[in-house]
Scaffold this active site. Structure first.
Site, PDB file in Angstrom:
ATOM      1  N   ASN A  16     -14.038  -4.782 -43.508  1.00 37.15           N
ATOM      2  CA  ASN A  16     -13.956  -5.161 -44.911  1.00 37.15           C
ATOM      3  C   ASN A  16     -15.371  -5.344 -45.468  1.00 37.15           C
ATOM      4  OD1 ASN A  16     -13.713  -6.971 -47.279  1.00 37.15           O
ATOM      5  ND2 ASN A  16     -11.547  -6.921 -46.756  1.00 37.15           N
ATOM      6  N   SER A  17     -15.597  -4.892 -46.663  1.00 35.79           N
ATOM      7  CA  SER A  17     -16.940  -4.948 -47.277  1.00 35.79           C
ATOM      8  C   SER A  17     -17.230  -6.247 -48.017  1.00 35.79           C
ATOM      9  CB  SER A  17     -17.101  -3.774 -48.249  1.00 35.79           C
ATOM     10  OG  SER A  17     -17.006  -2.564 -47.556  1.00 35.79           O
TER      11      SER A  17
END
Length: 84
Positions: free
Chosen positions: A38-39
């Site tokens: 996940n960014s």
């Protein structure tokens, strides 16, 4: 049933980041945005010029230091997988 996390609060909030419900991996890790792919944390680090968030405790301190409230607002839900 999926149960959301309690919010991460700070004393003088300036920013409010709302999500829906934790992902399967986040629930397993017991962390907001716990999926390493996940960014979320990368983006926040870029915005706030932070480079060392290698533990969840550091991430929580970072959120509070930058006057952010982080909360997945769905208290409970049923969902297959992690897609909202």
């Amino acid at each position: 049933m999926i149960e959301g996390f309690n919010p991460i609060l700070c004393e003088n909030p300036k920013y409010l980041i709302l999500g829906s419900a934790p992902s399967v991996i986040s629930l397993k890790e017991n962390e907001y945005y716990g999926n390493k792919n996940n960014s979320f944390w990368i983006i926040l680090c870029n915005i706030f010029d932070e480079s060392n968030l290698d533990s969840y405790q550091k991430k929580i301190k970072f959120i509070k230091k930058n006057n952010i409230i982080l909360w997945d607002v769905v208290k409970t839900c049923k969902r297959k997988g992690s897609l909202d």
